[in-house]
Design a protein around this motif. Structure first.
Motif, PDB file in Angstrom:
ATOM      1  N   GLN A  71       0.859  -1.182   0.000  1.00 22.82           N
ATOM      2  CA  GLN A  71       0.000   0.000   0.000  1.00 22.82           C
ATOM      3  C   GLN A  71       0.898   1.237   0.000  1.00 22.82           C
ATOM      4  OE1 GLN A  71      -2.687   0.003   3.356  1.00 22.82           O
ATOM      5  NE2 GLN A  71      -3.098  -2.197   3.172  1.00 22.82           N
ATOM      6  N   THR A  72       0.565   2.214  -0.842  1.00 21.97           N
ATOM      7  CA  THR A  72       1.328   3.457  -0.879  1.00 21.97           C
ATOM      8  C   THR A  72       0.573   4.542  -0.122  1.00 21.97           C
ATOM      9  OG1 THR A  72       2.217   2.883  -3.067  1.00 21.97           O
ATOM     10  CG2 THR A  72       2.411   5.181  -2.367  1.00 21.97           C
ATOM     11  N   ARG A  73       1.269   5.191   0.823  1.00 20.59           N
ATOM     12  CA  ARG A  73       0.664   6.287   1.580  1.00 20.59           C
ATOM     13  C   ARG A  73       1.598   7.489   1.527  1.00 20.59           C
ATOM     14  NH1 ARG A  73      -3.131   4.717   5.446  1.00 20.59           N
ATOM     15  NH2 ARG A  73      -3.599   6.956   5.522  1.00 20.59           N
ATOM     16  N   ILE A  74       1.011   8.672   1.431  1.00 13.96           N
ATOM     17  CA  ILE A  74       1.789   9.901   1.440  1.00 13.96           C
ATOM     18  C   ILE A  74       1.834  10.444   2.869  1.00 13.96           C
ATOM     19  CG2 ILE A  74       2.019  12.233   0.513  1.00 13.96           C
ATOM     20  CD1 ILE A  74       2.418  10.030  -1.545  1.00 13.96           C
ATOM     21  N   VAL A  75       3.020  10.874   3.277  1.00 18.26           N
ATOM     22  CA  VAL A  75       3.231  11.323   4.654  1.00 18.26           C
ATOM     23  C   VAL A  75       3.620  12.797   4.687  1.00 18.26           C
ATOM     24  CG1 VAL A  75       4.778  11.071   6.650  1.00 18.26           C
ATOM     25  CG2 VAL A  75       3.925   9.048   5.461  1.00 18.26           C
ATOM     26  N   ASN A  76       3.053  13.522   5.632  1.00 18.13           N
ATOM     27  CA  ASN A  76       3.489  14.877   5.959  1.00 18.13           C
ATOM     28  C   ASN A  76       4.649  14.724   6.935  1.00 18.13           C
ATOM     29  OD1 ASN A  76       3.765  17.329   7.557  1.00 18.13           O
ATOM     30  ND2 ASN A  76       1.890  18.045   6.569  1.00 18.13           N
ATOM     31  N   LEU A  77       5.880  14.982   6.473  1.00 20.63           N
ATOM     32  CA  LEU A  77       7.060  14.713   7.284  1.00 20.63           C
ATOM     33  C   LEU A  77       7.120  15.573   8.541  1.00 20.63           C
ATOM     34  CD1 LEU A  77       9.843  14.304   4.557  1.00 20.63           C
ATOM     35  CD2 LEU A  77       8.990  12.544   6.099  1.00 20.63           C
ATOM     36  N   ALA A  78       6.805  16.838   8.419  1.00 20.34           N
ATOM     37  CA  ALA A  78       6.929  17.752   9.554  1.00 20.34           C
ATOM     38  C   ALA A  78       6.014  17.365  10.708  1.00 20.34           C
ATOM     39  CB  ALA A  78       6.634  19.189   9.117  1.00 20.34           C
ATOM     40  N   GLU A  79       4.832  16.834  10.366  1.00 16.41           N
ATOM     41  CA  GLU A  79       3.857  16.482  11.403  1.00 16.41           C
ATOM     42  C   GLU A  79       3.807  14.989  11.685  1.00 16.41           C
ATOM     43  OE1 GLU A  79       0.068  18.362  10.896  1.00 16.41           O
ATOM     44  OE2 GLU A  79       0.949  20.212  10.117  1.00 16.41           O
ATOM     45  N   GLY A  80       4.497  14.197  10.890  1.00 13.64           N
ATOM     46  CA  GLY A  80       4.555  12.770  11.153  1.00 13.64           C
ATOM     47  C   GLY A  80       3.226  12.059  11.042  1.00 13.64           C
ATOM     48  N   ARG A  81       2.459  12.393  10.024  1.00 13.76           N
ATOM     49  CA  ARG A  81       1.140  11.785   9.836  1.00 13.76           C
ATOM     50  C   ARG A  81       0.873  11.593   8.357  1.00 13.76           C
ATOM     51  NH1 ARG A  81      -1.481  15.700   7.525  1.00 13.76           N
ATOM     52  NH2 ARG A  81      -1.174  17.878   8.115  1.00 13.76           N
ATOM     53  N   PHE A  82      -0.153  10.793   8.064  1.00 13.98           N
ATOM     54  CA  PHE A  82      -0.533  10.587   6.676  1.00 13.98           C
ATOM     55  C   PHE A  82      -1.226  11.840   6.139  1.00 13.98           C
ATOM     56  CE2 PHE A  82      -0.621   6.071   8.270  1.00 13.98           C
ATOM     57  CZ  PHE A  82       0.557   5.709   7.631  1.00 13.98           C
ATOM     58  N   ALA A  83      -1.043  12.109   4.870  1.00  9.60           N
ATOM     59  CA  ALA A  83      -1.543  13.333   4.253  1.00  9.60           C
ATOM     60  C   ALA A  83      -3.067  13.380   4.212  1.00  9.60           C
ATOM     61  CB  ALA A  83      -0.981  13.452   2.834  1.00  9.60           C
ATOM     62  N   THR A  84      -3.592  14.577   4.315  1.00  8.73           N
ATOM     63  CA  THR A  84      -5.035  14.800   4.212  1.00  8.73           C
ATOM     64  C   THR A  84      -5.430  14.874   2.733  1.00  8.73           C
ATOM     65  OG1 THR A  84      -4.779  17.204   4.184  1.00  8.73           O
ATOM     66  CG2 THR A  84      -4.973  16.134   6.354  1.00  8.73           C
ATOM     67  N   ASP A  85      -6.726  14.872   2.475  1.00  8.92           N
ATOM     68  CA  ASP A  85      -7.207  14.992   1.096  1.00  8.92           C
ATOM     69  C   ASP A  85      -6.744  16.312   0.475  1.00  8.92           C
ATOM     70  OD1 ASP A  85      -8.457  12.551   1.232  1.00  8.92           O
ATOM     71  OD2 ASP A  85     -10.444  13.370   1.693  1.00  8.92           O
ATOM     72  N   ALA A  86      -6.767  17.390   1.276  1.00  7.92           N
ATOM     73  CA  ALA A  86      -6.329  18.693   0.771  1.00  7.92           C
ATOM     74  C   ALA A  86      -4.846  18.659   0.391  1.00  7.92           C
ATOM     75  CB  ALA A  86      -6.584  19.774   1.814  1.00  7.92           C
ATOM     76  N   GLU A  87      -4.049  17.957   1.164  1.00  5.60           N
ATOM     77  CA  GLU A  87      -2.620  17.852   0.873  1.00  5.60           C
ATOM     78  C   GLU A  87      -2.369  16.987  -0.359  1.00  5.60           C
ATOM     79  OE1 GLU A  87      -0.790  18.469   5.365  1.00  5.60           O
ATOM     80  OE2 GLU A  87      -1.434  16.476   4.707  1.00  5.60           O
ATOM     81  N   LEU A  88      -3.167  15.952  -0.525  1.00  4.10           N
ATOM     82  CA  LEU A  88      -3.044  15.113  -1.717  1.00  4.10           C
ATOM     83  C   LEU A  88      -3.369  15.924  -2.976  1.00  4.10           C
ATOM     84  CD1 LEU A  88      -4.641  11.772  -0.469  1.00  4.10           C
ATOM     85  CD2 LEU A  88      -2.220  12.329  -0.690  1.00  4.10           C
ATOM     86  N   LYS A  89      -4.346  16.823  -2.851  1.00  6.03           N
ATOM     87  CA  LYS A  89      -4.682  17.701  -3.979  1.00  6.03           C
ATOM     88  C   LYS A  89      -3.517  18.647  -4.273  1.00  6.03           C
ATOM     89  CE  LYS A  89      -8.145  20.986  -5.671  1.00  6.03           C
ATOM     90  NZ  LYS A  89      -7.136  21.976  -6.130  1.00  6.03           N
ATOM     91  N   GLU A  90      -2.872  19.127  -3.209  1.00  6.39           N
ATOM     92  CA  GLU A  90      -1.709  20.000  -3.385  1.00  6.39           C
ATOM     93  C   GLU A  90      -0.607  19.294  -4.164  1.00  6.39           C
ATOM     94  OE1 GLU A  90       1.590  22.332  -0.560  1.00  6.39           O
ATOM     95  OE2 GLU A  90      -0.149  21.332   0.352  1.00  6.39           O
ATOM     96  N   ILE A  91      -0.430  18.023  -3.868  1.00  4.59           N
ATOM     97  CA  ILE A  91       0.584  17.227  -4.568  1.00  4.59           C
ATOM     98  C   ILE A  91       0.216  17.060  -6.044  1.00  4.59           C
ATOM     99  CG2 ILE A  91       1.522  14.883  -4.756  1.00  4.59           C
ATOM    100  CD1 ILE A  91       1.345  14.770  -1.666  1.00  4.59           C
ATOM    101  N   ARG A  92      -1.043  16.745  -6.291  1.00  6.54           N
ATOM    102  CA  ARG A  92      -1.482  16.566  -7.683  1.00  6.54           C
ATOM    103  C   ARG A  92      -1.385  17.878  -8.456  1.00  6.54           C
ATOM    104  NH1 ARG A  92      -5.261  12.992  -5.100  1.00  6.54           N
ATOM    105  NH2 ARG A  92      -6.755  14.703  -4.868  1.00  6.54           N
TER     106      ARG A  92
END
Length: 266
Positions: A71-92
């Motif tokens: 399974q691939t998950r995107i992580v917010n490194l600074a906060e040490g958590r999996f990315a939110t939907d808004a952050e995934l949109k930022e990546i796209r």
């Protein structure tokens, strides 16, 4: 004289036309093969993930193995958590995809990375991405293994690879690199299966929860769970691997994610 000029002109025209035809063929081949090249590159990384996790099966489709096991998950490194939907949109919006997240491109994208000061950059990566893709082997909600992307400078090059940990977020399953330009027979021995096997079963942290894993010049202490033998004749590459592994399991890298997953019981 006129006949000779005509002959030269015809030869030049034929040569130019031949060059144009060849150029069109080469350009067309390059465009046509681009998607295949990109897929092969993606499969190289997928194979490296599977190998680090001890899950690679020779002779079977890499893409199918990866799809069924990882399974691939995107992580917010600074906060040490999996990315939110808004952050995934930022990546796209930045032109990256979740399934084929490009670590190199992310670190070079100003909106998705930041410059590191020398005091916080022992791995000499210069820029730290805001997000990173991690790879998970899970049984339901229970994480059995997590594979972390790692990179840092050795002697001649930046080494890109993966560090796999057991679900306890401490025991190393494997370490491997899929891209580097270290000296064959010396630093290039990071690819030697015998040396890579030395990492299996080692522990990232000591009893106090501090980062303790290290690559030791001259050889690890017998029975030390946090030490790995350095590469013979490759002091700078060994130091680079030591620095990059310690960086990525530390607080600036995936340390916060590791702590959070430990607290959640992975």
């Amino acid at each position: 004289m006129s006949a000779n000029n005509d002959s030269i002109q015809k030869t030049l025209i034929v040569a130019i036309l031949l060059c144009l035809v060849c150029s069109v063929i080469v350009a067309g081949s390059a465009v046509g093969l681009r998607s295949k090249q990109q897929e092969n590159k993606a499969n190289d990384k997928r194979a490296a993930v599977l190998q680090a996790a001890g899950l690679y099966e020779q002779g079977k489709s890499v893409a199918e193995q990866f799809k069924s096991k990882i399974q691939t998950r995107i992580v917010n490194l600074a906060e040490g958590r999996f990315a939110t939907d808004a952050e995934l949109k930022e990546i796209r919006d930045a032109g990256l995809t979740v399934d084929n997240f490009d670590q190199k491109k992310s670190s070079k994208t100003p909106a998705l990375s930041r410059a590191l000061g020398s005091d916080e950059d022992p791995a000499s990566i210069k820029r730290l991405e805001k997000f990173a893709a991690v790879f998970i082997v899970a049984d339901g909600d229970n994480i059995q293994k997590i594979i972390l992307p790692v990179h840092g400078y050795g002697l001649w090059s930046t080494l890109y690879g993966f560090l796999a940990l057991q679900g306890d977020m401490d025991t190393i399953v494997g370490l491997g690199f899929y891209s580097h330009a270290e000296t064959p027979g010396l630093g290039g021995e990071v690819d030697n299966p015998k040396w890579k096997s030395l990492w299996v079963g080692k522990h990232v942290f000591n009893d106090k929860g501090q980062v303790a894993i290290s690559v030791v010049k001259g050889g690890a202490e017998e029975g030390n769970p946090n030490q790995v033998d350095g590469l013979s004749g490759a002091t700078l590459t060994s130091r680079g691997v030591n620095n990059l592994v310690r960086f990525w399991v530390g607080d600036t890298g995936f340390g916060k994610l590791i702590d959070n997953l430990k607290a959640q019981g992975a």
